[in-house]
Design a protein around this motif. Structure first.
Motif, PDB file in Angstrom:
ATOM      1  N   ALA A 130       0.673  -1.310   0.069  1.00  0.00           N
ATOM      2  CA  ALA A 130      -0.007  -0.122  -0.037  1.00  0.00           C
ATOM      3  C   ALA A 130       0.772   1.205  -0.007  1.00  0.00           C
ATOM      4  O   ALA A 130       0.423   2.420  -0.727  1.00  0.00           O
ATOM      5  CB  ALA A 130      -0.928   0.135   1.128  1.00  0.00           C
ATOM      6  N   ILE A 131       2.013   1.160   0.831  1.00  0.00           N
ATOM      7  CA  ILE A 131       2.730   2.283   0.743  1.00  0.00           C
ATOM      8  C   ILE A 131       3.586   2.426  -0.648  1.00  0.00           C
ATOM      9  O   ILE A 131       3.740   3.550  -1.154  1.00  0.00           O
ATOM     10  CB  ILE A 131       4.028   2.076   1.759  1.00  0.00           C
ATOM     11  CG1 ILE A 131       3.406   2.198   3.316  1.00  0.00           C
ATOM     12  CG2 ILE A 131       5.039   3.208   1.711  1.00  0.00           C
ATOM     13  CD1 ILE A 131       4.506   1.998   4.350  1.00  0.00           C
ATOM     14  N   GLU A 132       3.874   1.285  -1.126  1.00  0.00           N
ATOM     15  CA  GLU A 132       4.556   1.414  -2.616  1.00  0.00           C
ATOM     16  C   GLU A 132       3.672   1.817  -3.534  1.00  0.00           C
ATOM     17  O   GLU A 132       3.911   2.897  -4.688  1.00  0.00           O
ATOM     18  CB  GLU A 132       4.940  -0.057  -2.976  1.00  0.00           C
ATOM     19  CG  GLU A 132       5.833   0.050  -4.209  1.00  0.00           C
ATOM     20  CD  GLU A 132       6.384  -1.406  -4.461  1.00  0.00           C
ATOM     21  OE1 GLU A 132       6.816  -1.545  -5.827  1.00  0.00           O
ATOM     22  OE2 GLU A 132       6.651  -2.179  -3.815  1.00  0.00           O
ATOM     23  N   ALA A 133       2.270   1.729  -3.276  1.00  0.00           N
ATOM     24  CA  ALA A 133       1.475   2.093  -4.314  1.00  0.00           C
ATOM     25  C   ALA A 133       0.870   3.806  -4.031  1.00  0.00           C
ATOM     26  O   ALA A 133       0.052   4.385  -4.824  1.00  0.00           O
ATOM     27  CB  ALA A 133       0.123   1.474  -4.515  1.00  0.00           C
ATOM     28  N   GLY A 134       1.483   4.315  -3.084  1.00  0.00           N
ATOM     29  CA  GLY A 134       0.921   5.423  -2.657  1.00  0.00           C
ATOM     30  C   GLY A 134      -0.219   5.819  -2.125  1.00  0.00           C
ATOM     31  O   GLY A 134      -1.004   6.713  -1.907  1.00  0.00           O
ATOM     32  N   ARG A 135      -0.833   4.285  -1.509  1.00  0.00           N
ATOM     33  CA  ARG A 135      -2.322   4.460  -1.042  1.00  0.00           C
ATOM     34  C   ARG A 135      -2.359   4.866   0.369  1.00  0.00           C
ATOM     35  O   ARG A 135      -3.148   5.338   1.158  1.00  0.00           O
ATOM     36  CB  ARG A 135      -3.005   3.320  -1.156  1.00  0.00           C
ATOM     37  CG  ARG A 135      -3.146   2.783  -2.757  1.00  0.00           C
ATOM     38  CD  ARG A 135      -4.196   1.717  -2.845  1.00  0.00           C
ATOM     39  NE  ARG A 135      -3.676   0.505  -2.266  1.00  0.00           N
ATOM     40  CZ  ARG A 135      -4.070  -0.132  -1.399  1.00  0.00           C
ATOM     41  NH1 ARG A 135      -4.898   0.455  -0.232  1.00  0.00           N
ATOM     42  NH2 ARG A 135      -3.353  -1.188  -1.085  1.00  0.00           N
ATOM     43  N   THR A 136      -1.127   4.452   1.128  1.00  0.00           N
ATOM     44  CA  THR A 136      -1.039   4.890   2.502  1.00  0.00           C
ATOM     45  C   THR A 136       0.448   5.362   3.061  1.00  0.00           C
ATOM     46  O   THR A 136       1.410   5.204   2.153  1.00  0.00           O
ATOM     47  CB  THR A 136      -1.594   3.729   3.472  1.00  0.00           C
ATOM     48  OG1 THR A 136      -1.748   4.058   4.823  1.00  0.00           O
ATOM     49  CG2 THR A 136      -0.314   2.683   3.532  1.00  0.00           C
ATOM     50  N   ALA A 137       0.471   5.909   4.238  1.00  0.00           N
ATOM     51  CA  ALA A 137       1.780   6.262   4.674  1.00  0.00           C
ATOM     52  C   ALA A 137       1.947   5.777   6.092  1.00  0.00           C
ATOM     53  O   ALA A 137       0.739   5.792   6.667  1.00  0.00           O
ATOM     54  CB  ALA A 137       2.079   7.410   4.495  1.00  0.00           C
ATOM     55  N   VAL A 138       2.918   5.646   6.468  1.00  0.00           N
ATOM     56  CA  VAL A 138       3.501   5.169   7.991  1.00  0.00           C
ATOM     57  C   VAL A 138       4.083   6.508   8.540  1.00  0.00           C
ATOM     58  O   VAL A 138       5.198   6.696   8.115  1.00  0.00           O
ATOM     59  CB  VAL A 138       4.008   4.064   8.220  1.00  0.00           C
ATOM     60  CG1 VAL A 138       4.341   3.678   9.579  1.00  0.00           C
ATOM     61  CG2 VAL A 138       3.241   2.941   7.730  1.00  0.00           C
ATOM     62  N   VAL A 139       3.667   6.962   9.639  1.00  0.00           N
ATOM     63  CA  VAL A 139       4.153   7.936  10.461  1.00  0.00           C
ATOM     64  C   VAL A 139       4.480   7.779  11.780  1.00  0.00           C
ATOM     65  O   VAL A 139       3.610   7.616  12.540  1.00  0.00           O
ATOM     66  CB  VAL A 139       3.486   9.402  10.381  1.00  0.00           C
ATOM     67  CG1 VAL A 139       4.206  10.630  11.038  1.00  0.00           C
ATOM     68  CG2 VAL A 139       3.334   9.730   8.850  1.00  0.00           C
ATOM     69  N   GLY A 140       5.744   7.816  12.176  1.00  0.00           N
ATOM     70  CA  GLY A 140       5.893   7.780  13.908  1.00  0.00           C
ATOM     71  C   GLY A 140       5.826   9.123  14.529  1.00  0.00           C
ATOM     72  O   GLY A 140       6.530  10.088  14.250  1.00  0.00           O
ATOM     73  N   ILE A 141       5.191   9.026  15.645  1.00  0.00           N
ATOM     74  CA  ILE A 141       5.013  10.268  16.336  1.00  0.00           C
ATOM     75  C   ILE A 141       5.267  10.080  17.693  1.00  0.00           C
ATOM     76  O   ILE A 141       4.679   8.962  18.415  1.00  0.00           O
ATOM     77  CB  ILE A 141       3.415  10.847  16.314  1.00  0.00           C
ATOM     78  CG1 ILE A 141       3.275  11.372  14.774  1.00  0.00           C
ATOM     79  CG2 ILE A 141       3.242  11.917  17.192  1.00  0.00           C
ATOM     80  CD1 ILE A 141       1.912  11.795  14.532  1.00  0.00           C
ATOM     81  N   SER A 142       5.999  11.062  18.467  1.00  0.00           N
ATOM     82  CA  SER A 142       6.212  10.990  19.918  1.00  0.00           C
ATOM     83  C   SER A 142       5.206  11.932  20.589  1.00  0.00           C
ATOM     84  O   SER A 142       5.579  13.321  20.327  1.00  0.00           O
ATOM     85  CB  SER A 142       7.607  11.058  20.132  1.00  0.00           C
ATOM     86  OG  SER A 142       7.761  11.118  21.515  1.00  0.00           O
ATOM     87  N   TYR A 143       4.509  11.754  21.368  1.00  0.00           N
ATOM     88  CA  TYR A 143       3.960  12.822  22.267  1.00  0.00           C
ATOM     89  C   TYR A 143       4.245  13.170  23.534  1.00  0.00           C
ATOM     90  O   TYR A 143       4.903  12.212  24.263  1.00  0.00           O
ATOM     91  CB  TYR A 143       2.319  11.989  22.567  1.00  0.00           C
ATOM     92  CG  TYR A 143       1.290  12.877  23.413  1.00  0.00           C
ATOM     93  CD1 TYR A 143       0.700  14.149  22.794  1.00  0.00           C
ATOM     94  CD2 TYR A 143       0.939  12.586  24.791  1.00  0.00           C
ATOM     95  CE1 TYR A 143      -0.086  14.648  23.580  1.00  0.00           C
ATOM     96  CE2 TYR A 143       0.157  13.272  25.454  1.00  0.00           C
ATOM     97  CZ  TYR A 143      -0.380  14.319  24.698  1.00  0.00           C
ATOM     98  OH  TYR A 143      -1.280  15.197  25.323  1.00  0.00           O
ATOM     99  N   HIS A 144       4.434  14.401  23.961  1.00  0.00           N
ATOM    100  CA  HIS A 144       4.805  14.985  25.045  1.00  0.00           C
ATOM    101  C   HIS A 144       3.853  15.408  26.099  1.00  0.00           C
ATOM    102  O   HIS A 144       2.747  16.141  25.906  1.00  0.00           O
ATOM    103  CB  HIS A 144       5.628  16.234  24.731  1.00  0.00           C
ATOM    104  CG  HIS A 144       6.964  16.140  23.633  1.00  0.00           C
ATOM    105  ND1 HIS A 144       8.061  15.660  23.951  1.00  0.00           N
ATOM    106  CD2 HIS A 144       6.665  16.501  22.279  1.00  0.00           C
ATOM    107  CE1 HIS A 144       8.552  15.447  22.879  1.00  0.00           C
ATOM    108  NE2 HIS A 144       8.007  16.001  21.864  1.00  0.00           N
ATOM    109  N   LEU A 145       3.713  14.710  27.144  1.00  0.00           N
ATOM    110  CA  LEU A 145       2.717  14.514  28.164  1.00  0.00           C
ATOM    111  C   LEU A 145       2.583  15.971  28.334  1.00  0.00           C
ATOM    112  O   LEU A 145       1.401  16.364  28.980  1.00  0.00           O
ATOM    113  CB  LEU A 145       2.950  13.746  29.227  1.00  0.00           C
ATOM    114  CG  LEU A 145       3.137  12.070  28.859  1.00  0.00           C
ATOM    115  CD1 LEU A 145       3.653  11.252  30.284  1.00  0.00           C
ATOM    116  CD2 LEU A 145       1.530  11.927  28.569  1.00  0.00           C
ATOM    117  N   ALA A 146       3.620  16.759  28.833  1.00  0.00           N
ATOM    118  CA  ALA A 146       3.463  17.906  29.476  1.00  0.00           C
ATOM    119  C   ALA A 146       2.744  19.058  28.836  1.00  0.00           C
ATOM    120  O   ALA A 146       1.836  19.861  29.256  1.00  0.00           O
ATOM    121  CB  ALA A 146       4.809  18.571  29.989  1.00  0.00           C
ATOM    122  N   ASP A 147       3.184  19.165  27.574  1.00  0.00           N
ATOM    123  CA  ASP A 147       2.678  20.394  26.640  1.00  0.00           C
ATOM    124  C   ASP A 147       1.622  19.860  25.575  1.00  0.00           C
ATOM    125  O   ASP A 147       0.993  20.652  24.979  1.00  0.00           O
ATOM    126  CB  ASP A 147       3.800  21.092  25.974  1.00  0.00           C
ATOM    127  CG  ASP A 147       4.699  20.327  25.135  1.00  0.00           C
ATOM    128  OD1 ASP A 147       4.275  19.268  24.637  1.00  0.00           O
ATOM    129  OD2 ASP A 147       6.000  20.844  24.946  1.00  0.00           O
TER     130      ASP A 147
END
Length: 210
Positions: A179-196
């Motif tokens: 799906a990524i190769e076909a451009g139908r989806t992407a994967v993103v890594g996100i780190s969330y900051h509890l304080a702000d």
């Protein structure tokens, strides 16, 4: 409901929608969209979420709140330390292959208890009991990967674990990789900051320039 083979949103548009929602959350200007009776009724026949969140189970990490979205907007899969097992992997593949969701987000957070346990187990050699041990063993490779980069504190290790989880997901799933190769989806890594409340992008696969 018969699902279409494409989504009305691109991966980049889906990510921008999450960014906008998180900015409202950080600024204290949340809109709480899609949370009324009309929205509830509109979803009876089916769903078209624009993002799938694979996040840690921590109670402080409620995805719909921190991205200011509502019913039907997100397909959410959660395990402690966002550890990939067969059920989680199957759920993510369902999101991409059946629901045609254009964006997968791996969502970690600072001061993660599961990552802290993995660091302590590696340092002391003492593994926890029961199935908690299984969680720790799945996270330990990320601890080693962080150490190879000179990172030993929990928050830096969390970021490395988010990146490692993203890579493992793409490597292990042919459905998601295709799906990524076909451009139908992407994967993103996100780190969330509890304080702000900020959601910081730390990795990505398959995103196209706007």
């Amino acid at each position: 409901m018969a699902y279409s083979s494409t989504h009305s949103m691109t991966p980049t548009e889906a990510l921008e929608k999450l960014r906008e929602g998180n900015l409202r959350f950080v600024d204290g200007c949340t809109e709480h969209p899609n949370q009324d009776g009309d929205r509830r009724q509109s979803l009876v026949a089916g769903q078209e979420p624009f993002a799938v969140i694979f996040g840690c189970s921590d109670s402080r990490l409620a995805a719909e709140i921190i991205f200011d979205v509502g019913l039907g907007d997100m397909f959410v899969v959660r395990t402690a330390g966002h550890v990939i097992d067969s059920a989680a992997l199957g759920s993510l593949e369902f999101a991409v292959d059946i629901l045609n969701i254009p964006l997968i987000v791996i969502l970690g957070h600072d001061n993660c208890g599961a990552v802290t346990s993995a660091i302590e187990a590696k340092r002391t050699g003492n593994l926890p009991k029961g199935f908690i041990r299984d969680l720790v063993e799945h996270i330990t490779p990320s601890v080693f990967a962080a150490e190879r980069r000179g990172l030993t504190d929990v928050n830096s290790t969390v970021v490395e674990h988010v990146r490692e989880t993203s890579e493992r997901l793409v490597d292990r799933s042919r459905i998601i990789g295709d799906a990524i190769e076909a451009g139908r989806t992407a994967v993103v890594g996100i780190s969330y900051h509890l304080a702000d409340g900020q959601a910081q992008i730390v990795s990505g696969f398959g995103l196209q320039e706007a």
